[in-house]
Motif scaffolding. Structure first.
Motif, mmCIF file in Angstrom:
data_model
loop_
_atom_site.group_PDB
_atom_site.id
_atom_site.type_symbol
_atom_site.label_atom_id
_atom_site.label_comp_id
_atom_site.label_asym_id
_atom_site.label_seq_id
_atom_site.Cartn_x
_atom_site.Cartn_y
_atom_site.Cartn_z
ATOM 1 N N HIS A 193 10.242 -0.485 -9.601
ATOM 2 C CA HIS A 193 11.302 -1.125 -10.374
ATOM 3 C C HIS A 193 11.081 -2.626 -10.538
ATOM 4 C CE1 HIS A 193 13.695 2.574 -9.291
ATOM 5 N NE2 HIS A 193 13.853 2.485 -10.590
ATOM 6 N N ILE A 194 10.239 -3.206 -9.722
ATOM 7 C CA ILE A 194 9.918 -4.628 -9.883
ATOM 8 C C ILE A 194 8.769 -4.783 -10.870
ATOM 9 C CG2 ILE A 194 9.066 -6.707 -8.740
ATOM 10 C CD1 ILE A 194 10.451 -5.794 -6.206
ATOM 11 N N VAL A 195 7.682 -4.090 -10.633
ATOM 12 C CA VAL A 195 6.494 -4.215 -11.481
ATOM 13 C C VAL A 195 6.753 -3.624 -12.867
ATOM 14 C CG1 VAL A 195 4.064 -3.604 -11.746
ATOM 15 C CG2 VAL A 195 4.966 -4.214 -9.497
ATOM 16 N N GLY A 196 7.462 -2.473 -12.931
ATOM 17 C CA GLY A 196 7.714 -1.814 -14.204
ATOM 18 C C GLY A 196 6.534 -0.957 -14.617
ATOM 19 N N TYR A 197 6.390 -0.725 -15.906
ATOM 20 C CA TYR A 197 5.293 0.103 -16.400
ATOM 21 C C TYR A 197 5.029 -0.218 -17.864
ATOM 22 C CZ TYR A 197 9.002 3.085 -18.370
ATOM 23 O OH TYR A 197 10.093 3.547 -19.059
ATOM 24 N N VAL A 198 3.945 0.354 -18.417
ATOM 25 C CA VAL A 198 3.556 0.129 -19.814
ATOM 26 C C VAL A 198 3.556 1.465 -20.548
ATOM 27 C CG1 VAL A 198 2.172 -1.898 -19.259
ATOM 28 C CG2 VAL A 198 1.093 0.363 -19.301
ATOM 29 N N ASN A 199 3.522 1.386 -21.890
ATOM 30 C CA ASN A 199 3.449 2.608 -22.687
ATOM 31 C C ASN A 199 1.995 3.005 -22.904
ATOM 32 O OD1 ASN A 199 2.475 0.878 -24.659
ATOM 33 N ND2 ASN A 199 4.361 0.880 -25.859
ATOM 34 N N ILE A 200 1.785 4.008 -23.728
ATOM 35 C CA ILE A 200 0.451 4.543 -23.955
ATOM 36 C C ILE A 200 -0.483 3.517 -24.579
ATOM 37 C CG2 ILE A 200 0.923 5.450 -26.265
ATOM 38 C CD1 ILE A 200 -1.092 7.228 -23.477
ATOM 39 N N ASN A 254 -0.515 0.367 -23.734
ATOM 40 C CA ASN A 254 -0.659 -0.730 -22.782
ATOM 41 C C ASN A 254 0.278 -1.899 -23.074
ATOM 42 O OD1 ASN A 254 -2.118 -0.636 -20.399
ATOM 43 N ND2 ASN A 254 -3.642 -2.117 -21.078
ATOM 44 N N ARG A 255 1.460 -1.596 -23.565
ATOM 45 C CA ARG A 255 2.467 -2.623 -23.830
ATOM 46 C C ARG A 255 3.609 -2.472 -22.829
ATOM 47 N NH1 ARG A 255 -1.267 -4.287 -25.758
ATOM 48 N NH2 ARG A 255 -1.797 -4.615 -27.951
ATOM 49 N N GLY A 256 4.095 -3.588 -22.288
ATOM 50 C CA GLY A 256 5.119 -3.560 -21.258
ATOM 51 C C GLY A 256 6.418 -2.937 -21.729
ATOM 52 N N VAL A 257 6.959 -2.027 -20.921
ATOM 53 C CA VAL A 257 8.201 -1.334 -21.241
ATOM 54 C C VAL A 257 9.339 -1.784 -20.330
ATOM 55 C CG1 VAL A 257 9.344 0.926 -21.337
ATOM 56 C CG2 VAL A 257 6.997 0.680 -22.163
ATOM 57 N N ALA A 258 9.050 -2.009 -19.057
ATOM 58 C CA ALA A 258 10.097 -2.356 -18.097
ATOM 59 C C ALA A 258 9.535 -3.290 -17.028
ATOM 60 C CB ALA A 258 10.668 -1.091 -17.455
ATOM 61 N N GLY A 259 10.452 -3.869 -16.247
ATOM 62 C CA GLY A 259 10.070 -4.702 -15.118
ATOM 63 C C GLY A 259 9.280 -5.934 -15.509
ATOM 64 N N MET A 260 8.464 -6.405 -14.578
ATOM 65 C CA MET A 260 7.673 -7.608 -14.820
ATOM 66 C C MET A 260 6.603 -7.378 -15.880
ATOM 67 S SD MET A 260 9.140 -9.858 -13.029
ATOM 68 C CE MET A 260 8.003 -11.227 -13.138
ATOM 69 N N GLU A 261 6.216 -6.136 -16.116
ATOM 70 C CA GLU A 261 5.282 -5.845 -17.208
ATOM 71 C C GLU A 261 5.909 -6.263 -18.537
ATOM 72 O OE1 GLU A 261 2.286 -5.166 -16.933
ATOM 73 O OE2 GLU A 261 1.789 -3.420 -15.693
ATOM 74 N N ARG A 262 7.145 -5.937 -18.723
ATOM 75 C CA ARG A 262 7.829 -6.326 -19.960
ATOM 76 C C ARG A 262 8.057 -7.830 -20.005
ATOM 77 N NH1 ARG A 262 13.765 -4.122 -21.965
ATOM 78 N NH2 ARG A 262 13.860 -5.293 -23.910
ATOM 79 N N TYR A 263 8.377 -8.418 -18.861
ATOM 80 C CA TYR A 263 8.577 -9.873 -18.804
ATOM 81 C C TYR A 263 7.310 -10.609 -19.237
ATOM 82 C CZ TYR A 263 8.851 -14.530 -16.726
ATOM 83 O OH TYR A 263 8.809 -15.888 -16.531
ATOM 84 N N ILE A 264 6.153 -10.146 -18.772
ATOM 85 C CA ILE A 264 4.880 -10.786 -19.136
ATOM 86 C C ILE A 264 4.677 -10.746 -20.645
ATOM 87 C CG2 ILE A 264 2.369 -10.567 -18.951
ATOM 88 C CD1 ILE A 264 2.825 -9.582 -16.070
ATOM 89 N N ASP A 265 5.003 -9.609 -21.279
ATOM 90 C CA ASP A 265 4.860 -9.511 -22.732
ATOM 91 C C ASP A 265 5.785 -10.483 -23.452
ATOM 92 O OD1 ASP A 265 2.959 -7.632 -22.441
ATOM 93 O OD2 ASP A 265 4.011 -6.001 -23.450
ATOM 94 N N THR A 266 7.004 -10.653 -22.946
ATOM 95 C CA THR A 266 7.957 -11.560 -23.602
ATOM 96 C C THR A 266 7.563 -13.021 -23.448
ATOM 97 O OG1 THR A 266 9.384 -11.665 -21.622
ATOM 98 C CG2 THR A 266 9.853 -9.934 -23.239
#
Length: 580
Positions: A187-194, A196-208
């Motif tokens: 829930h902190i790191v999150g995940y990406v879609n197929i 490789n784009r951030g969907v949730a968590g810090m993965e999404r934060y990095i994209d923003t």
């Protein structure tokens, strides 16, 4: 001169006279023809110039139009540089990898080159037994020149498909996000879609923060990027996650969560919410696992709110630790009766109100401070507004549209306002760190940086009194089950009845424990919760002291040495436990 001679002379003059008159007429006609032809030539050249100008203007206009228009999806395939675009590694505060890119390949087909569709599907099914035959058949029968068949194959699957020798089938290199810790920090790191784009968590934060914009214009490459370091300690995170997941089995609860915060910097050292999911396969977790209940779930936090109510009374200057309140009789207000769960039926001091978790005493403190001051105080601690942090998944607290006396009274002991567990813990930080509010962060933050952004929301004396009350309750009250030898743990429990169909259900509890340690000089705040825990009888009446507090004890006993907190033993803390 004879008559005949005169006639001849006149004819001759007439002839020359006529010739003189006809020559100018001939020259004029010739000049007109020349000018007309010249004008026609100029007109033709002008038409040609105009035609070319219009032609190139049309081309230029279309180029501008195409340049300003949004790209249209004409194929499901991405350019090679997009398929291989890098994402930065995500690491913990010590450099341990939480997320990284690995190379992989994806299977595609060129339907116009497929000869026997049935044969292709039969062969692929031998390597990919879960292949969707119907969907694959429709894709192979389409008139397109490109169709994805399976994204992100394993090396073994690729070699097996290559050995089949199917014409019209190919592979394209891609990158896949890999999370070595699985669900540990999901829930902190999150995940990406197929893609490789951030969907949730810090993965999404990095994209923003600009990565998505760079990738959309092709400015990312196959070159490794600088890792993104988080504030969490993977060792502490693993402990918190283990305790939370285990609590679901131990107490048969529907959910649980916990967080560890540095009180001097606001850094999150570890946070977990369960049920959770594996970011390597997010779909397997289902919707229940995707929900981050620590930051994106709102709950009535029960008696943990009494900490804030008492702090409010102390900070107002209208009472002190020596003040007393009459808790002998229930309070009747607006058709409701407010009473104590384990009432003492006597006048209570402030430490006793905290220790015995008196609803009556807390309600009288709120009434003494006043409705507007009560609302302003909770707002000051960040409990009534949306918390600001890097995680995108942050819920907005709920509160009454209009605060009346009954609202202020019930909110004083944790009913009527729903907040997230994380922001409750953040507000708890202000109670023990000298009265400073620090917005929580999942990125590293130094003590100096924290001091610059800290906001003084409580008097230092109020914070000192609250440290005493936390310690008092840890020794004498409901916090005893969270006590860890040598680490001086203090805190406040909260057992709240859950609202079911608009009414409070007495057999469904939301239990929480807000703690800090070591209480002589607090370094960390720990909050845990257990949603609808069951007792051995299975009646759901388990109290926070029996569910949430033991979770805190387990987290602190295992993580305190990792965090560098030295244990102290003996009455003055000078004795050390030595094992030979």
């Amino acid at each position: 001169m004879s008559f005949l001679s005169r006639v001849m002379v006149l004819k001759s003059r007439a002839h020359f006279s006529a010739g003189g008159r006809t020559r100018p007429s001939h020259n004029s006609a010739f000049e007109g023809t020349r000018k007309r032809k010249s004008a026609q030539a100029k007109n033709r050249v002008g038409l040609l110039i105009l035609g070319f100008a219009v032609f190139y203007c049309v081309i230029g206009g279309r180029l501008v139009q195409y340049g300003m228009a949004h790209p249209e999806v004409t194929s499901s395939i991405l350019p090679p540089d997009r398929l291989l675009a890098s994402r930065p590694d995500i690491v913990d505060r010590n450099g341990a990898v939480l997320a990284t890119d690995i190379r992989t390949v994806s299977l595609f087909a060129e339907p116009h080159k497929i000869v026997d569709t049935d044969e292709v599907i039969e062969k692929l099914a031998t390597v990919l037994p879960d292949l969707d035959v119907k969907t694959t058949y429709s894709r192979l029968k389409s008139n397109s020149h490109f169709q994805w068949l399976r994204r992100q194959l394993t090396p073994k699957q690729q070699s097996q498909i290559l050995a089949l020798g199917i014409p019209g089938i190919g592979f394209r290199p891609e990158k896949r996000r890999f999370y070595p810790g699985g669900s540990t920090a999901a829930h902190i790191v999150g995940y990406v879609n197929i893609d490789n784009r951030g969907v949730a968590g810090m993965e999404r934060y990095i994209d923003t923060q600009g990565l998505a914009d760079l990738a959309s214009v092709g400015m990312t490459s196959d070159q490794p990027l600088e890792p993104v370091k988080l504030s969490i300690d993977l060792r502490v995170q693993s402990i918190v996650h283990d305790v939370v997941v285990e609590s679901l089995k131990k107490y048969q609860s529907i959910a649980g969560g916990a967080v560890v915060i540095d009180v001097h910097t606001g850094e999150i050292l570890g946070m977990a919410s369960a049920p959770d999911f594996d970011p390597n396969d997010p779909a397997a977790g289902g919707e229940q696992g995707w929900m981050n209940r620590m930051s994106n779930g709102t709950f009535e936090m029960g008696s943990t709110f009494k900490s804030f109510t008492i702090a409010m009374g102390l900070d107002s200057g209208k009472m002190s630790l020596q003040s007393t309140f009459d808790a002998r009789f229930p309070i009747k207000l607006g058709g409701f009766t407010i009473k104590d769960f384990h009432g003492k039926g006597r006048i209570l001091s402030v430490p006793e109100i905290f220790q015995y978790s008196s609803n009556i005493g807390t309600a009288k403190i709120a009434d003494m401070v006043g409705i507007e001051n009560h609302k302003e105080f909770l707002t000051r601690l960040g409990l009534l507004s949306r918390m600001k942090t890097e995680l995108p998944e942050v819920a907005m607290p709920s509160q009454p549209r209009e605060w009346k006396k009954i609202n202020s009274v019930t909110i004083s002991f944790g009913h009527g306002v729903s907040t997230t567990p994380l922001q409750t813990a953040v507000a708890g930080v202000s109670l023990v760190n000298g009265g400073k509010y620090l917005p929580p962060t999942f990125l590293p933050r130094s003590r100096a940086q924290a001091d610059e952004m800290a906001v003084q929301v409580l008097k230092p004396t109020t914070s000192k009194d609250m440290r005493f009350l936390f310690d008092w309750n840890g020794i004498n009250g409901s916090g005893r089950n969270a006590r860890v030898a040598g680490f001086d743990v203090g805190g406040k429990t909260g057992t709240a009845d859950k609202v079911v169909n608009g009414r409070y259900a007495h057999d469904k509890n939301f239990n929480a424990f807000l703690a800090a340690f070591p209480m002589d000089n607090p370094q960390y705040v720990v909050l845990s919760f257990s949603d609808e825990p069951k007792t051995d009888k299975g009646n759901g009446a388990a109290l926070a002291a029996m569910s949430a507090a033991p979770m805190v004890k387990e987290i602190i006993s295992r993580s305190a040495p990792i965090l560098g907190v030295k244990p102290k033993f003996g009455n003055d803390g000078s004795a050390l436990l030595v094992s030979y």
